[in-house]
Design a protein around this motif. Structure first.
Motif, PDB file in Angstrom:
ATOM      1  N   LYS A 131       0.827  -1.217   0.000  1.00 54.43           N
ATOM      2  CA  LYS A 131       0.000   0.000   0.000  1.00 54.43           C
ATOM      3  C   LYS A 131       0.858   1.262   0.000  1.00 54.43           C
ATOM      4  N   ALA A 132       2.015   1.199   0.641  1.00 52.13           N
ATOM      5  CA  ALA A 132       2.859   2.385   0.790  1.00 52.13           C
ATOM      6  C   ALA A 132       3.621   2.739  -0.482  1.00 52.13           C
ATOM      7  N   VAL A 133       3.906   1.734  -1.293  1.00 48.80           N
ATOM      8  CA  VAL A 133       4.723   1.948  -2.488  1.00 48.80           C
ATOM      9  C   VAL A 133       3.849   2.413  -3.642  1.00 48.80           C
ATOM     10  N   SER A 134       4.208   3.558  -4.180  1.00 51.89           N
ATOM     11  CA  SER A 134       3.482   4.118  -5.322  1.00 51.89           C
ATOM     12  C   SER A 134       4.289   3.879  -6.593  1.00 51.89           C
ATOM     13  N   GLU A 135       3.727   3.102  -7.498  1.00 52.09           N
ATOM     14  CA  GLU A 135       4.409   2.780  -8.757  1.00 52.09           C
ATOM     15  C   GLU A 135       4.697   4.035  -9.584  1.00 52.09           C
ATOM     16  N   ALA A 136       3.990   5.110  -9.329  1.00 55.47           N
ATOM     17  CA  ALA A 136       4.194   6.346 -10.086  1.00 55.47           C
ATOM     18  C   ALA A 136       5.483   7.054  -9.668  1.00 55.47           C
ATOM     19  N   ASP A 137       6.002   6.728  -8.488  1.00 58.73           N
ATOM     20  CA  ASP A 137       7.206   7.389  -7.981  1.00 58.73           C
ATOM     21  C   ASP A 137       8.468   6.730  -8.527  1.00 58.73           C
ATOM     22  N   PRO A 138       9.577   7.482  -8.554  1.00 56.97           N
ATOM     23  CA  PRO A 138      10.839   6.894  -9.007  1.00 56.97           C
ATOM     24  C   PRO A 138      11.330   5.821  -8.021  1.00 56.97           C
ATOM     25  N   PRO A 139      12.170   4.889  -8.486  1.00 56.50           N
ATOM     26  CA  PRO A 139      12.619   3.787  -7.642  1.00 56.50           C
ATOM     27  C   PRO A 139      13.258   4.201  -6.308  1.00 56.50           C
ATOM     28  N   VAL A 140      14.012   5.282  -6.280  1.00 60.80           N
ATOM     29  CA  VAL A 140      14.636   5.715  -5.018  1.00 60.80           C
ATOM     30  C   VAL A 140      13.556   6.040  -3.989  1.00 60.80           C
ATOM     31  N   GLU A 141      12.494   6.703  -4.424  1.00 56.75           N
ATOM     32  CA  GLU A 141      11.396   7.033  -3.518  1.00 56.75           C
ATOM     33  C   GLU A 141      10.604   5.791  -3.150  1.00 56.75           C
TER      34      GLU A 141
END
Length: 189
Positions: free
Chosen positions: A68-78
């Motif tokens: 739930k916390a990981v947003s696929e829209a964000d870059p890998p570092v984030e």
């Protein structure tokens, strides 16, 4: 009590984390809850079943929290930071369950539940590996083995349970942020 089964798991995890599985008894658990031993048997057939349920609860919650916390829209570092923060937050919020899981994972008796636990563990690790692979693919991370790096990240996060205590100096998320900075920036000045 709204959910007696969940409360039994919570109390049992606290007992197992403090005394260890072998040294804990259902009599102690029942006394701590002001239950009869028979009342516990209404929800679980054995101490082992309680133990296995704690492990499944913990792995399910850990994976779901991170996913739930990981947003696929964000870059890998984030996404790596999001994953690490979620893992640490879940550890802190479910500390006794986490201690019980890490110490007892290999002691699961029910082979079907052990397979479920392994699948949950693999799903959590798989999420992390995909983040790492995406970072290598887009040039955010240097060429590294996602499997080896993933194990290192999970070791940093999970084994902090050996020294981290909720309510102590730093929060679990502050520790995870420092770990993330160390991983992403390295030790070089």
């Amino acid at each position: 009590m709204a959910d007696p089964r969940a409360e039994i798991l919570r109390q049992a995890a606290q007992l197992f984390a403090q005394k260890g599985y072998v040294e804990s008894s259902l009599n102690e658990l029942a006394a701590a809850m002001n239950y009869s031993k028979g009342a516990i048997y209404n929800y679980f057939s054995s101490k082992q079943e309680i133990y296995d349920a704690i492990i499944i609860f913990t792995l399910t919650g850990l994976y779901e929290t991170a996913a739930k916390a990981v947003s696929e829209a964000d870059p890998p570092v984030e996404r790596l930071r999001q994953f690490m923060m979620a893992h640490a937050r879940f550890l802190a919020d479910n500390y006794d369950c986490f201690v019980t899981m890490l110490v007892g994972f290999s002691g699961m008796a029910n082979s079907g539940l052990k397979d479920d636990a392994l699948a949950l563990r693999d799903a959590h690790e798989g999420l992390l590996r995909r983040i790492l692979q995406a970072g290598v693919a887009d040039g955010s991370f240097r060429e590294v083995s996602a499997a080896m790096t993933g194990r290192a990240v999970l070791s940093l996060l999970s084994w902090m349970v050996r020294w981290f205590k909720p309510g102590g100096g730093k929060s679990a998320e502050e520790v995870a942020q420092e770990y993330h900075d160390l991983l992403v920036r390295g030790l070089l000045a």
